[in-house]
Structure formats: C-alpha cells, structure tokens
Scaffold this motif. Sequence first.
Motif, PDB file in Angstrom:
ATOM      1  N   ALA A  23       0.852  -1.200   0.000  1.00 46.61           N
ATOM      2  CA  ALA A  23       0.000   0.000   0.000  1.00 46.61           C
ATOM      3  C   ALA A  23       0.886   1.248   0.000  1.00 46.61           C
ATOM      4  O   ALA A  23       0.562   2.247   0.630  1.00 46.61           O
ATOM      5  N   ALA A  24       2.003   1.159  -0.698  1.00 47.82           N
ATOM      6  CA  ALA A  24       2.958   2.274  -0.670  1.00 47.82           C
ATOM      7  C   ALA A  24       3.002   3.051  -1.983  1.00 47.82           C
ATOM      8  O   ALA A  24       3.818   3.951  -2.143  1.00 47.82           O
ATOM      9  N   GLY A  25       2.117   2.713  -2.914  1.00 50.52           N
ATOM     10  CA  GLY A  25       2.115   3.401  -4.218  1.00 50.52           C
ATOM     11  C   GLY A  25       1.624   4.838  -4.082  1.00 50.52           C
ATOM     12  O   GLY A  25       1.003   5.213  -3.086  1.00 50.52           O
ATOM     13  N   LEU A  26       1.882   5.622  -5.113  1.00 50.71           N
ATOM     14  CA  LEU A  26       1.543   7.053  -5.059  1.00 50.71           C
ATOM     15  C   LEU A  26       0.113   7.348  -5.503  1.00 50.71           C
ATOM     16  O   LEU A  26      -0.391   8.449  -5.294  1.00 50.71           O
ATOM     17  N   GLY A  27      -0.535   6.387  -6.143  1.00 51.02           N
ATOM     18  CA  GLY A  27      -1.929   6.569  -6.532  1.00 51.02           C
ATOM     19  C   GLY A  27      -2.150   7.690  -7.528  1.00 51.02           C
ATOM     20  O   GLY A  27      -3.120   8.445  -7.422  1.00 51.02           O
ATOM     21  N   THR A  28      -1.280   7.780  -8.529  1.00 52.06           N
ATOM     22  CA  THR A  28      -1.365   8.923  -9.464  1.00 52.06           C
ATOM     23  C   THR A  28      -2.625   8.878 -10.328  1.00 52.06           C
ATOM     24  O   THR A  28      -3.067   9.912 -10.812  1.00 52.06           O
ATOM     25  N   ARG A  29      -3.215   7.671 -10.499  1.00 57.71           N
ATOM     26  CA  ARG A  29      -4.432   7.600 -11.332  1.00 57.71           C
ATOM     27  C   ARG A  29      -5.629   8.211 -10.619  1.00 57.71           C
ATOM     28  O   ARG A  29      -6.668   8.396 -11.211  1.00 57.71           O
ATOM     29  N   PHE A  30      -5.465   8.489  -9.323  1.00 57.40           N
ATOM     30  CA  PHE A  30      -6.602   8.997  -8.555  1.00 57.40           C
ATOM     31  C   PHE A  30      -6.359  10.412  -8.046  1.00 57.40           C
ATOM     32  O   PHE A  30      -6.968  10.847  -7.065  1.00 57.40           O
ATOM     33  N   LYS A  39      -4.638   6.315  -1.317  1.00 56.99           N
ATOM     34  CA  LYS A  39      -5.833   5.837  -2.049  1.00 56.99           C
ATOM     35  C   LYS A  39      -6.456   4.652  -1.318  1.00 56.99           C
ATOM     36  O   LYS A  39      -7.667   4.450  -1.389  1.00 56.99           O
ATOM     37  N   GLU A  40      -5.646   3.876  -0.607  1.00 55.13           N
ATOM     38  CA  GLU A  40      -6.176   2.718   0.117  1.00 55.13           C
ATOM     39  C   GLU A  40      -7.137   3.128   1.232  1.00 55.13           C
ATOM     40  O   GLU A  40      -7.878   2.321   1.755  1.00 55.13           O
ATOM     41  N   MET A  41      -7.094   4.427   1.601  1.00 56.01           N
ATOM     42  CA  MET A  41      -7.993   4.924   2.659  1.00 56.01           C
ATOM     43  C   MET A  41      -9.234   5.610   2.087  1.00 56.01           C
ATOM     44  O   MET A  41     -10.078   6.084   2.846  1.00 56.01           O
ATOM     45  N   ARG A 115       8.018  -0.248   5.933  1.00 56.13           N
ATOM     46  CA  ARG A 115       7.950   0.877   4.996  1.00 56.13           C
ATOM     47  C   ARG A 115       8.780   0.634   3.755  1.00 56.13           C
ATOM     48  O   ARG A 115       9.912   0.155   3.839  1.00 56.13           O
ATOM     49  N   GLN A 116       8.207   0.977   2.629  1.00 56.15           N
ATOM     50  CA  GLN A 116       8.956   1.026   1.383  1.00 56.15           C
ATOM     51  C   GLN A 116       9.374   2.490   1.233  1.00 56.15           C
ATOM     52  O   GLN A 116       8.526   3.369   1.102  1.00 56.15           O
ATOM     53  N   LYS A 117      10.680   2.723   1.301  1.00 54.04           N
ATOM     54  CA  LYS A 117      11.132   4.120   1.383  1.00 54.04           C
ATOM     55  C   LYS A 117      10.905   4.887   0.088  1.00 54.04           C
ATOM     56  O   LYS A 117      10.764   6.103   0.089  1.00 54.04           O
ATOM     57  N   LEU A 120       9.313   1.813  -5.588  1.00 55.67           N
ATOM     58  CA  LEU A 120      10.119   1.228  -6.670  1.00 55.67           C
ATOM     59  C   LEU A 120       9.417   0.054  -7.347  1.00 55.67           C
ATOM     60  O   LEU A 120      10.054  -0.719  -8.051  1.00 55.67           O
ATOM     61  N   GLY A 121       8.112  -0.078  -7.101  1.00 52.95           N
ATOM     62  CA  GLY A 121       7.350  -1.114  -7.794  1.00 52.95           C
ATOM     63  C   GLY A 121       6.724  -2.120  -6.838  1.00 52.95           C
ATOM     64  O   GLY A 121       7.150  -2.275  -5.688  1.00 52.95           O
ATOM     65  N   LEU A 122       5.710  -2.819  -7.371  1.00 52.37           N
ATOM     66  CA  LEU A 122       4.985  -3.809  -6.557  1.00 52.37           C
ATOM     67  C   LEU A 122       5.909  -4.927  -6.088  1.00 52.37           C
ATOM     68  O   LEU A 122       5.854  -5.355  -4.926  1.00 52.37           O
TER      69      LEU A 122
HETATM   70  P1  UTP Z   1      -0.691   0.313  -8.436  1.00 47.81           P
HETATM   71  O1  UTP Z   1       0.120   0.359  -9.653  1.00 47.81           O
HETATM   72  O2  UTP Z   1      -2.173   0.213  -8.565  1.00 47.81           O
HETATM   73  O3  UTP Z   1      -0.373   1.544  -7.473  1.00 47.81           O
HETATM   74  O4  UTP Z   1      -0.150  -0.828  -7.503  1.00 47.81           O
HETATM   75  P2  UTP Z   1       0.148   2.982  -7.717  1.00 47.81           P
HETATM   76  O5  UTP Z   1       1.522   2.958  -8.277  1.00 47.81           O
HETATM   77  O6  UTP Z   1      -0.074   3.688  -6.436  1.00 47.81           O
HETATM   78  O7  UTP Z   1      -0.926   3.493  -8.781  1.00 47.81           O
HETATM   79  P3  UTP Z   1      -0.917   4.625  -9.881  1.00 47.81           P
HETATM   80  O8  UTP Z   1      -0.682   3.874 -11.152  1.00 47.81           O
HETATM   81  O9  UTP Z   1       0.146   5.644  -9.567  1.00 47.81           O
HETATM   82  O10 UTP Z   1      -2.288   5.199  -9.788  1.00 47.81           O
HETATM   83  C1  UTP Z   1      -0.981  -1.785  -6.848  1.00 47.81           C
HETATM   84  C2  UTP Z   1      -0.748  -1.789  -5.339  1.00 47.81           C
HETATM   85  O11 UTP Z   1       0.641  -1.887  -5.052  1.00 47.81           O
HETATM   86  C3  UTP Z   1       1.069  -0.855  -4.208  1.00 47.81           C
HETATM   87  C4  UTP Z   1       0.022   0.263  -4.356  1.00 47.81           C
HETATM   88  O12 UTP Z   1      -0.081   1.005  -3.160  1.00 47.81           O
HETATM   89  C5  UTP Z   1      -1.255  -0.519  -4.676  1.00 47.81           C
HETATM   90  O13 UTP Z   1      -1.977  -0.853  -3.505  1.00 47.81           O
HETATM   91  N1  UTP Z   1       2.420  -0.407  -4.596  1.00 47.81           N
HETATM   92  C6  UTP Z   1       2.699  -0.070  -5.883  1.00 47.81           C
HETATM   93  C7  UTP Z   1       3.402  -0.328  -3.629  1.00 47.81           C
HETATM   94  O14 UTP Z   1       3.167  -0.649  -2.452  1.00 47.81           O
HETATM   95  N2  UTP Z   1       4.640   0.111  -3.979  1.00 47.81           N
HETATM   96  C8  UTP Z   1       4.954   0.470  -5.246  1.00 47.81           C
HETATM   97  O15 UTP Z   1       6.114   0.860  -5.505  1.00 47.81           O
HETATM   98  C9  UTP Z   1       3.952   0.370  -6.223  1.00 47.81           C
END
Ligand code: UTP
Length: 305
Positions: A23-30, A39-41, A115-117, A120-122
């Motif tokens: 749950a460390a992604g930036l959520g740029t699509r939202f 975005k997870e919240m 924490r993922q600092k 850098l990807g799923l």
């Molecule tokens: P997404 O590709 O949907 O997340 O990854 P994102 O990068 O936040 O989305 P956009 O494309 O910028 O909108 C699926 C899941 O993996 C987590 C995200 O938080 C999401 O729950 N994730 C993704 C990480 O934890 N770390 C990452 O580096 C990338």
Amino acid sequence: MSQSDKVGTPSGVKRVRKAVLPAAGLGTRFLPATKAQPKEMLSVVDKPQIQYVVEECVASGIEHVIIVTGKGKNSIEDHFDYNPTLERFLEEKGKKDLAGMVRKISDMVQVSYTRQKEPLGLGHAVLVAKDLVGDEPFAVLLGDVLIPGENPATKQLIQVYQQTGLGAIAVEEVPKEKTHLYGIVDGHAAPQAPFGERLLRIRELVEKPKPENAPSNLAITGRYVLPPEIFDCLERTKPGAGNEIQLTDAMKILAKEHGLWALIYEGISYDAGEKLGFLKATVELALQNPEFGGAFRNYLKTLKL
Ligand code: UTP
C-alpha cells in the motif's frame, strides 16, 4: 516430467498464515484525491478500501497481516489502531454498538507495518516484507483491489496451495480488446478437483500485450499465494516496465523454476485504485447494503439516464 509439472498433495506443506498488503504506491491515477491521502484509505460506501482487504484476509484464515506503507500513509496505521478518545466519547453518548464496531477494526487480526522508502514497484514492495514473512508461504493482496463476496479469492488460492504445494495467482476473463491493460497469463489446462477447468499451469506471463499478441484473455487480478522462493526470484529481478521491480517478472522466474498455478477464481473484482473502478465498486456495494441498498436502488431509478 519436469519439477514444474508435478501435481499432487505434497507432504509437509506449510499453512498460509501471513499476508502482505502493498500500500505504498503514489496513486497517481486517482489525483487529486490522493495528493495528501492514501488511495487505500478512500472509502467505498462506508469503510476504507484497505479494511475490505484486511477483512478478506481474516475470512481466509490469515493470522498476521503485513502492510507495506510509505510516506503519507500514516492514516492506515491509525485506522487499525485503538482510538480511546473516540471509543470513550461514543460510550458516554450511549453508542455502545458504534464503540464496539470501532474497537473491532483494531482487534480483528495482528497487523505489522513495514515501509517502502521509495515506490520502486509492486515487486519491490513485496520484497520489503521479506524478513517479516520469513520462510513460509504467504498471500499478497493489493490494497486497492476489492473482491467482496462469501468465498474470498484469497481463500480459494490458499486451497490450491495447500493441495499442491505450489503458488497460485487469481485470474479473471477480460474482453480480448482490453488485454493491453493487464498482465496476461499463458497457461495450459491442468484440471484438478475441486477446481476443475478453472485451474491452469502457467507457462508464461505477458505484461500488457496487444490483443493480437495476447496468449489468452485471462488477466492477473491482484490476489496471489506465493512460496518463500519468490523472494529469491525478486532479488534476481532487474527493474522492468516504468523502471520498477515488477512482481510479474519475478513470478515468471518462479513459474519456470518451481511451477505456478493460475486460478480462474469465483467472484468479481473492482480496481478501486482508479476512478471508474472506484465508482463501480461504490454503486454495486451500496446496492447490496442491507441498511440503505433498497432506498439507493429506488433513488437510482429516479435518475434520467
Ligand atoms: P498500483 O500500480 O495500482 O499503485 O499498484 P500505484 O503505483 O499507487 O498506482 P498509480 O498507477 O500511480 O495510480 C498496486 C498496489 O501496489 C502498491 C500500491 O499502493 C497498490 O496498492 N504499490 C505499488 C506499492 O506498495 N509500492 C509500489 O512501488 C507500487
């Protein structure tokens, strides 16, 4: 018969007790909703997406949830922590049921955080949880993919793992013209009771193929049960698409060296990490809500569409 073609019920298969929720992604699509909140919240109907995902873990028999967070994600930790001020307030107002409901969110399962600092990807996010997972199989559930229902997708995958000793990923059919939006599975039918034709042995995984190049229309859905060997595969995985360490690339190695199943799971998924998917999840789950689903349905009928 190669190692990856072995089928059966191996002895000594470990129980799947832990789940990793990246749950460390930036959520740029939202954006802009996700500028200052995870975005997870974002709530679907009346609870944050990640609570649905943790509830799926509990319903699947998971005992320890490991959430991979990052900058700006502290509200996730707060949500699963006690809130004594709120509970006391509700109790003093005679709202014991609400106080109990708030407490239950924190008590439903053991939750750890790492924490993922940097995002850098799923695949990298899963690797960050390596020490907390240890030498045992584990589930991975994306924190923004909702699969509500009585028979959790994760539970179905755990059943495949327990029966075969090999990892399994959830897949679902998507329209052929949309394969370029998903990771697509190239597999051969390997029916096995009780899953029947829904179980496939993975030959290859193809990231976002054009429809004419897609080996199937079975898309990876955001639920996985993986053996601990995936960590070694991740460590050998170079950054791929978007310069990120992709879980799909590591699973390609896993499929070749150890074997991996795809299960056409029973259920419906919502990608609530993007706007349209979020809206679909909100409307469909609101319609199913026992308290106001009927009133919401009546309201929708009054709209001139
Ligand atoms: P997404 O590709 O949907 O997340 O990854 P994102 O990068 O936040 O989305 P956009 O494309 O910028 O909108 C699926 C899941 O993996 C987590 C995200 O938080 C999401 O729950 N994730 C993704 C990480 O934890 N770390 C990452 O580096 C990338």
